[in-house]
Design an enzyme around this catalytic site. Sequence first.
Site, short mmCIF file in Angstrom:
data_model
loop_
_atom_site.label_atom_id
_atom_site.label_comp_id
_atom_site.label_asym_id
_atom_site.label_seq_id
_atom_site.Cartn_x
_atom_site.Cartn_y
_atom_site.Cartn_z
N ASP A 1 -3.99 8.38 7.34
CA ASP A 1 -4.63 7.54 8.31
C ASP A 1 -3.80 6.85 9.24
O ASP A 1 -2.69 7.13 9.50
CB ASP A 1 -5.45 6.43 7.46
N HIS B 1 -0.75 5.12 7.07
CA HIS B 1 -0.32 5.63 5.90
C HIS B 1 0.05 7.05 6.08
O HIS B 1 -0.67 7.72 6.80
CB HIS B 1 -1.15 5.34 4.78
N SER C 1 0.52 -1.38 0.06
CA SER C 1 -0.01 0.01 -0.10
C SER C 1 0.69 1.23 -0.07
O SER C 1 0.35 2.32 -0.28
CB SER C 1 -1.13 -0.13 1.22
#
Length: 355
Positions: free
Chosen positions: A330, A333, A41
Amino acid sequence: MSPIGRMGKGYALWLLFIIEIIILVHFTTCKVPAIIVFGDSSVDSGNNNFIPTMARSNFEPYGRDFFNGNPTGRFSNGRIPPDFISEAFGIKEAVPPYLDPAYSISDFATGVCFASAGTGYDNATAHVADVIPLWKEVEYYKEYQQKLRAHLGEEKANEIISEALYLVSIGTNDFLENYYALTERRCEFPSVEQYEDFLIGLAENFFKEIYWLGARKISLTGLPPMGCLPLERAENILEFHNCVERYNNLALEFNGKLGWLVSKLNKDLPGFQMVDANAYDIFLQIVTDPSRFGFEEATTACCGTGRFEMGFLCNPKFTCQDANKYVFWDAFHPSQKTSQIVSNYLVEKYLSKFL
């Protein structure tokens, strides 16, 4: 055919010819003609949008600071490191995901992302959230090569493949979402050091495979100070929500082994140019001294309470107004601003040799 019809057809052919000329000029004048991305990610630009998984972010408030406020599937309020690195190399402002049907091989010729949020070196890590395992990313890369050769011809495609810069960022999920969260790997590898060595073996096999497929210029980014992620700090109640030092120490240890692997592969594989683009130090500096980099908050994230939320738990109604004040977007991240700072650092310190 009418004169107008012939003019229209002639214009279309002329435009196609000009586009092909521009592409060829780009490839012959740029030292790095394309950016090719593998990983999780931290570098996924939206591949998970097109597979049946909950590990996705193609909805608000994600992407609100991206071009046109578009939630692309990047786990960020905007762009992520491959986008900034691609821009720094004068290629394009955003690297598209391979599985997005909105893009064609002509788009992918100058950059493509195979990464999948939630994946790892370990196939078992990908199974946790039903995402794309690393071996499948390689299969997509092989498919991409076939399409590229059909589009540009063998010689030009091989030139792009060998001269492209490959960005690889992966590994955090192997530890936080697999080894420490589940029991199977801990039973198989009683000590985390054993699991690290297992992952290093998988990493070596991966790099050798893409080397034999033609990759030559590689940037490997290891683990961040993952004990300082808001989610890990939130769970660190007994230490007053400070960074989890055992996770940070693990990241340092594993990054050291990755550095050893980089040296080994550069020695063993002729023509291989692999860079240990370690982002740990710059990321830790940002977290421990955020004001120096223009941030106001480094312990919690912009999304929700800033402690636990990511993905579908990020509610647009409960998200900060200005993500540029936050190190993290978040609970897992970084924000777009953090990604840009880290990317600029990596380009200047490690990747400038490829410019």
